[in-house]
Design a protein around this motif. Structure first.
Motif, PDB file in Angstrom:
ATOM      1  N   PHE A  31       9.092   1.899  13.729  1.00 34.52           N
ATOM      2  CA  PHE A  31       9.032   1.455  12.354  1.00 34.52           C
ATOM      3  C   PHE A  31       9.747   0.118  12.286  1.00 34.52           C
ATOM      4  CE2 PHE A  31       8.078   5.763  10.391  1.00 34.52           C
ATOM      5  CZ  PHE A  31       6.806   5.536  10.526  1.00 34.52           C
ATOM      6  N   GLN A  32      10.171  -0.426  13.374  1.00 33.75           N
ATOM      7  CA  GLN A  32      11.040  -1.867  13.109  1.00 33.75           C
ATOM      8  C   GLN A  32      10.053  -2.899  13.841  1.00 33.75           C
ATOM      9  OE1 GLN A  32      14.906  -1.671  14.025  1.00 33.75           O
ATOM     10  NE2 GLN A  32      14.788  -0.725  15.911  1.00 33.75           N
ATOM     11  N   GLU A  33       9.164  -2.382  14.046  1.00 35.31           N
ATOM     12  CA  GLU A  33       8.065  -3.708  14.792  1.00 35.31           C
ATOM     13  C   GLU A  33       6.509  -3.336  14.063  1.00 35.31           C
ATOM     14  OE1 GLU A  33       5.466  -3.154  16.694  1.00 35.31           O
ATOM     15  OE2 GLU A  33       6.122  -1.378  18.095  1.00 35.31           O
ATOM     16  N   PHE A  34       6.068  -4.248  13.557  1.00 36.73           N
ATOM     17  CA  PHE A  34       4.403  -3.998  13.236  1.00 36.73           C
ATOM     18  C   PHE A  34       3.358  -4.559  14.135  1.00 36.73           C
ATOM     19  CE2 PHE A  34       6.978  -3.985   9.172  1.00 36.73           C
ATOM     20  CZ  PHE A  34       6.879  -2.907   8.627  1.00 36.73           C
ATOM     21  N   TYR A  35       3.918  -5.205  15.331  1.00 39.70           N
ATOM     22  CA  TYR A  35       2.991  -5.643  16.610  1.00 39.70           C
ATOM     23  C   TYR A  35       2.034  -4.657  16.899  1.00 39.70           C
ATOM     24  CZ  TYR A  35       2.398  -6.721  21.621  1.00 39.70           C
ATOM     25  OH  TYR A  35       2.104  -7.004  22.700  1.00 39.70           O
ATOM     26  N   HIS A  36       2.551  -3.239  16.482  1.00 35.70           N
ATOM     27  CA  HIS A  36       1.521  -2.339  17.124  1.00 35.70           C
ATOM     28  C   HIS A  36       0.530  -1.888  16.089  1.00 35.70           C
ATOM     29  CE1 HIS A  36       4.329   0.344  14.639  1.00 35.70           C
ATOM     30  NE2 HIS A  36       3.248   1.135  14.270  1.00 35.70           N
ATOM     31  N   ALA A  37       0.727  -2.309  14.896  1.00 35.08           N
ATOM     32  CA  ALA A  37      -0.061  -1.668  13.741  1.00 35.08           C
ATOM     33  C   ALA A  37      -1.724  -2.073  14.082  1.00 35.08           C
ATOM     34  CB  ALA A  37       0.226  -2.488  12.501  1.00 35.08           C
ATOM     35  N   PRO A  38      -2.164  -3.280  14.423  1.00 36.44           N
ATOM     36  CA  PRO A  38      -3.651  -3.561  14.595  1.00 36.44           C
ATOM     37  C   PRO A  38      -4.217  -2.754  15.750  1.00 36.44           C
ATOM     38  CG  PRO A  38      -1.963  -5.613  14.522  1.00 36.44           C
ATOM     39  CD  PRO A  38      -1.338  -4.691  14.643  1.00 36.44           C
ATOM     40  N   VAL A  39      -3.241  -2.152  16.657  1.00 34.71           N
ATOM     41  CA  VAL A  39      -3.893  -1.470  17.933  1.00 34.71           C
ATOM     42  C   VAL A  39      -3.923   0.094  17.141  1.00 34.71           C
ATOM     43  CG1 VAL A  39      -3.644  -0.995  20.060  1.00 34.71           C
ATOM     44  CG2 VAL A  39      -3.050  -3.331  19.363  1.00 34.71           C
ATOM     45  N   LEU A  40      -2.514   0.590  17.204  1.00 39.66           N
ATOM     46  CA  LEU A  40      -2.395   1.940  17.098  1.00 39.66           C
ATOM     47  C   LEU A  40      -3.071   2.594  15.814  1.00 39.66           C
ATOM     48  CD1 LEU A  40      -0.920   4.717  18.140  1.00 39.66           C
ATOM     49  CD2 LEU A  40       0.955   3.696  17.071  1.00 39.66           C
ATOM     50  N   HIS A  41      -3.072   1.563  14.748  1.00 42.82           N
ATOM     51  CA  HIS A  41      -3.391   2.111  13.445  1.00 42.82           C
ATOM     52  C   HIS A  41      -5.051   1.656  13.040  1.00 42.82           C
ATOM     53  CE1 HIS A  41       0.357   3.897  13.036  1.00 42.82           C
ATOM     54  NE2 HIS A  41       1.071   2.947  12.828  1.00 42.82           N
ATOM     55  N   LYS A  42      -5.734   1.128  14.074  1.00 39.61           N
ATOM     56  CA  LYS A  42      -6.748   0.152  13.878  1.00 39.61           C
ATOM     57  C   LYS A  42      -7.868   1.046  13.173  1.00 39.61           C
ATOM     58  CE  LYS A  42      -8.938   0.366  18.433  1.00 39.61           C
ATOM     59  NZ  LYS A  42      -8.106   0.923  19.201  1.00 39.61           N
ATOM     60  N   ARG A  43      -7.622   2.402  13.551  1.00 40.36           N
ATOM     61  CA  ARG A  43      -8.734   3.342  12.754  1.00 40.36           C
ATOM     62  C   ARG A  43      -8.647   3.667  11.287  1.00 40.36           C
ATOM     63  NH1 ARG A  43      -8.911   7.200  17.526  1.00 40.36           N
ATOM     64  NH2 ARG A  43     -10.270   6.228  18.916  1.00 40.36           N
ATOM     65  N   GLN A  44      -7.467   2.905  10.771  1.00 42.52           N
ATOM     66  CA  GLN A  44      -7.021   3.279   9.386  1.00 42.52           C
ATOM     67  C   GLN A  44      -7.809   2.079   8.516  1.00 42.52           C
ATOM     68  OE1 GLN A  44      -5.588   5.598   7.977  1.00 42.52           O
ATOM     69  NE2 GLN A  44      -4.618   6.589   9.827  1.00 42.52           N
ATOM     70  N   MET A  45      -8.226   0.993   9.232  1.00 43.14           N
ATOM     71  CA  MET A  45      -9.251   0.162   8.488  1.00 43.14           C
ATOM     72  C   MET A  45     -10.428   0.581   7.759  1.00 43.14           C
ATOM     73  SD  MET A  45      -6.952  -2.544   8.286  1.00 43.14           S
ATOM     74  CE  MET A  45      -8.058  -4.005   8.022  1.00 43.14           C
ATOM     75  N   PRO A  46     -10.878  -0.077   6.943  1.00 45.57           N
ATOM     76  CA  PRO A  46     -12.140   0.561   6.263  1.00 45.57           C
ATOM     77  C   PRO A  46     -13.327   0.710   7.007  1.00 45.57           C
ATOM     78  CG  PRO A  46     -10.861  -0.808   4.671  1.00 45.57           C
ATOM     79  CD  PRO A  46     -10.331  -1.136   6.101  1.00 45.57           C
ATOM     80  N   THR A  47     -13.432  -0.730   7.937  1.00 38.81           N
ATOM     81  CA  THR A  47     -14.555  -0.691   8.825  1.00 38.81           C
ATOM     82  C   THR A  47     -14.185  -1.070  10.149  1.00 38.81           C
ATOM     83  OG1 THR A  47     -15.042  -2.958   8.328  1.00 38.81           O
ATOM     84  CG2 THR A  47     -16.181  -1.375   6.940  1.00 38.81           C
ATOM     85  N   PRO A  48     -15.052  -0.744  11.229  1.00 32.98           N
ATOM     86  CA  PRO A  48     -14.821  -1.313  12.621  1.00 32.98           C
ATOM     87  C   PRO A  48     -14.578  -2.660  12.710  1.00 32.98           C
ATOM     88  CG  PRO A  48     -16.542   0.381  12.640  1.00 32.98           C
ATOM     89  CD  PRO A  48     -16.042  -0.112  11.093  1.00 32.98           C
ATOM     90  N   GLU A  49     -15.354  -3.355  11.795  1.00 32.76           N
ATOM     91  CA  GLU A  49     -15.467  -5.029  11.902  1.00 32.76           C
ATOM     92  C   GLU A  49     -14.219  -5.387  11.342  1.00 32.76           C
ATOM     93  OE1 GLU A  49     -17.972  -3.021  10.517  1.00 32.76           O
ATOM     94  OE2 GLU A  49     -19.166  -3.356  12.376  1.00 32.76           O
ATOM     95  N   MET A  50     -13.545  -4.884  10.395  1.00 31.55           N
ATOM     96  CA  MET A  50     -12.470  -5.358   9.703  1.00 31.55           C
ATOM     97  C   MET A  50     -11.184  -4.952  10.963  1.00 31.55           C
ATOM     98  SD  MET A  50     -12.755  -4.413   5.739  1.00 31.55           S
ATOM     99  CE  MET A  50     -11.210  -4.856   5.044  1.00 31.55           C
TER     100      MET A  50
END
Ligand code: FES
Ligand code: FE2
Length: 434
Positions: A228-247
Motif C-alpha cells: 500500500f505504499q507503492e501503486f506501481y503494482h496497480a495497473p497489473v495486479l488490479h487490472k481486472r477492476q478496470m471497466p473494460t479489457p481495453e481500458m
C-alpha cells in the motif's frame, strides 16, 4: 522540480497527464542514504529480527489505537490487543473527561481485567468502573483501586499502591496514540513530525461514518505496508477492476506515475493521481459505479467540509491531477486522504514474523439519505475487493521469501517508500541494540 509531460487520453478524468519529478531525475536518489541497490527481505522472514522489532519498535513507538469518537462520554472504553508489544490495553474516558490508557491487567493476581466471553478478543462498551472477573477487585475509570473483596485479609494493604498501570496516551487531531515505554523517546507531536504538522486542520472530526474491515494475513506486517505504499503494482495486479479489457490494457501500457514522494524522518508519503472530476454520461465506467455514483475513489458527489483550502501537507504540490495522498506513519499506521473529501486508515498489527492483523477503515461524513449511504457502501466493498487482491498476493510472496532461494530484490524508483520502511525498521533495531 522539473515537469515531465506524458500524453494520454483523459478517460473519466483518471489520466496522469503530467508528473512532477525532482530535478535530479529520481525520487530515490534525492535520499542518497537509501542507496539504489537491491534490498534484502530478511527483516520479513527472520524470527530473531521480529523479536528485535518488538523491543526496538513496538515497545518504543507511539502507536495509533483509534480515535476520540470511540470514547464519546465518561465511562466509554475499548480494549486493544498489542501483541507486538506483548500487552493488551484499556482506553477509557474518565469522569473528568480525560482519556487514559492502562495495561489490561488486574493488580491482584494478574488476570486480564476487561474482556467478554473470549479473553483474546477486543472489547468495548460503557461502564462506571472495571471489576475483575476472578476475585472481584474493582478499579475506577482513572485507574485507582477502589475495592478489594475481603480486604481485611490483605495485611493492611495500601490500595493507593495498587492502581492500574498507566500507559502513555496522547491525542493528535483526534487520533489516540499510546506508547508503552515508560519514558517515550519523544513527545507524540514531535515524533509525528513535519508530515503530520502539514495535515493539521483537516476536518477529521467531521468524518464520523466509519466502515471497518479486519483480517489476519499470513504475511509479515512490512510486506503489506509495502503493497500500500507503492501503486506501481496497480495497473497489473488490479487490472481486472478496470471497466473494460481495453481500458485495462491502456493503463497497463501507460504504467503508473505518482505525483510526489517524500520522506519525513521515519515517516513517508506519496501523492497520487486519481479521478479529478465526475465522469460524464458518455464515459465508460463500471455499471455499479454509475448506479451508485461511487467506486474505489469514493462517492462522486463530494460533501462540503467547510475547508477554504487543504492543509499545506495534503496535495503538497497542489497538482490539478491529485486524487489521493497516502501518509505512512512509522511504524504501522496509514492515513489515506482522498480528493472527494473522505479518508481511509490502515493498521498493520504484527502477530508473528509471518502473520499480522490488518485493519482498514473508511471514514465519511454521515450520510443524509439512502443514496449517500449506498455510495459509501459501494466505496467500502470496492475497497475490500482491492484489499483482497493485495492480501492474497502477499501470502504468496511470504511463502516464497521463506524459501530463501533468493536473497536480494531490486526496487524501482517508485518503490522508494518500501526501500525507506525497511531501512528505518533496520535502523531502529540497530540503534536499540547499540
Ligand atoms: S486476579 Fe483480579 S481480582 Fe484476583
Ligand atoms: Fe493494491
Amino acid at each position: 522540480m522539473a515537469l515531465v509531460e506524458k500524453k494520454k487520453g483523459d478517460g473519466a478524468g483518471w489520466a496522469a497527464l503530467r508528473i512532477q519529478k525532482p530535478s535530479v531525475g529520481s525520487w530515490t536518489q534525492v535520499y542518497p542514504e537509501l542507496g539504489t541497490g537491491p534490498i534484502s527481505y530478511d527483516d520479513s522472514i527472520s524470527p530473531e529480527f521480529f523479536e528485535a522489532e518488538r523491543e526496538a519498535i513496538f515497545k518504543r513507538c507511539w502507536l495509533n489505537v483509534g480515535r476520540v469518537e470511540q470514547v464519546p462520554k465518561p465511562g466509554s472504553y475499548f480494549t486493544k490487543e498489542l501483541a507486538a508489544a506483548n500487552t493488551s490495553i484499556i482506553v477509557v474516558r474518565g469522569a473528568d473527561q480525560k482519556i487514559r490508557a492502562f495495561h489490561n491487567i488486574c493488580r491482584h493476581r494478574g488476570n486480564k481485567l476487561v474482556w467478554t466471553d473470549y479473553p483474546d478478543r477486543e472489547d468495548r462498551g460503557t461502564c462506571r468502573q472495571f471489576a475483575c472477573k476472578y476475585h472481584g477487585w474493582r478499579y475506577a475509570l482513572d485507574g485507582k483501586l477502589t475495592f478489594i473483596q475481603q480486604e481485611g485479609e490483605f495485611f493492611g494493604i495500601d490500595k493507593e499502591k495498587y492502581g492500574l498501570v498507566e500507559v502513555n496516551l496522547d491525542v493528535w487531531e483526534g487520533f489516540l496514540f499510546v506508547n508503552v515505554s515508560r519514558d517515550p523517546v519523544q513527545p507524540l507531536r514531535e515524533f509525528l513530525g513535519e508530515m503530520a504538522w502539514g495535515m493539521e486542520g483537516y476536518p477529521f472530526h467531521k468524518l464520523t461514518q466509519v466502515f471497518r474491515y479486519r483480517s489476519e494475513v499470513k504475511a509479515n506486517w512490512k510486506l503489506y505496508m509495502d503493497a500500500f505504499q507503492e501503486f506501481y503494482h496497480a495497473p497489473v495486479l488490479h487490472k481486472r477492476q478496470m471497466p473494460t479489457p481495453e481500458m485495462a490494457q491502456a493503463l497497463y501500457e501507460f504504467g503508473y506515475h505518482g505525483i510526489h514522494y517524500e520522506l519525513f524522518g521515519p515517516h513517508r508519503m506519496i501523492a497520487s493521481t486519481g479521478r479529478t472530476r465526475i465522469p460524464r454520461d458518455d464515459e465508460t465506467v463500471k455499471p455499479i459505479d454509475r448506479l451508485t455514483r461511487s467506486g474505489l475513489q469514493g462517492p462522486w458527489d463530494e460533501p462540503d467540509l467547510g475547508l477554504a483550502e487543504l492543509p499545506r501537507g495534503i496535495n503538497p504540490t497542489r497538482s490539478p491531477l491529485w486524487g489521493l495522498d497516502s501518509f505512512q506513519f512509522f511504524p504501522n499506521f496509514v492515513i489515506l486522504v482522498w480528493k472527494p473529501n473522505w479518508y481511509l486508515t490502515y493498521h498493520y498489527w504484527p502477530l508473528t514474523v509471518d502473520t499480522h492483523l490488518f485493519e482498514g477503515a473508511l471514514y465519511f461524513v454521515p450520510p443524509k439519505n439512502a443514496a449517500e449511504r449506498l455510495a459509501q457502501e459501494a466505496a467500502a466493498v470496492t475497497f475490500k475487493e482491492y484489499g483482497l487482491q493485495d492480501a492474497n498476493t502477499l501470502e504468496a510472496t511470504q511463502s516464497m521469501l521463506k524459501a530463501r532461494v533468493v536473497g536480494e530484490f531490486p526496487l524501482g524508483d517508485q518503490e522508494v517508500l518500501c526501500r525507506h520502511l525497511h531501512k528505518v525498521a533496520q535502523d531502529w533495531v540497530k540503534a536499540y541494540h547499540a
